[in-house]
Design an enzyme around this catalytic site. Structure first.
Site: not given
Length: 80
Positions: A14, A20, A34, A44, A47
């Site tokens: 992450r 996001t 991103r 984006n 995932h």
């Protein structure tokens, strides 16, 4: 598709992905995936699961029971 297996995989992935919203990513995490590759919130680029339970559900849905596959592969290798 791929799975990432390591300690703190969800949190580290992450972090590498960044926020996001790519506009926010460009400000707060300019080197994130991103920030570099996303076009919008809906496009984006990457995932990642939000937590370990979600990750395990997605892995099982996409790849099936990985542990069962490993066991079956081990049995096949022992027969060679």
């Amino acid at each position: 598709m791929m799975t990432l297996s390591k300690e703190n995989a969800v949190q580290e992935w992450r972090s590498l992905m960044g926020p996001t919203d790519p506009t926010e990513a460009q400000i707060s995490s300019p080197e994130s995936l991103r920030s570099l590759f996303a076009k919008s919130v809906l496009q984006n680029a990457v995932h990642g699961s939000s937590n370990l339970n979600h990750a395990m559900e997605k892995i099982k849905f996409i790849f099936g029971d990985i542990e069962e596959q490993r066991e079956n592969n081990g049995k096949a290798e022992n027969k060679l």
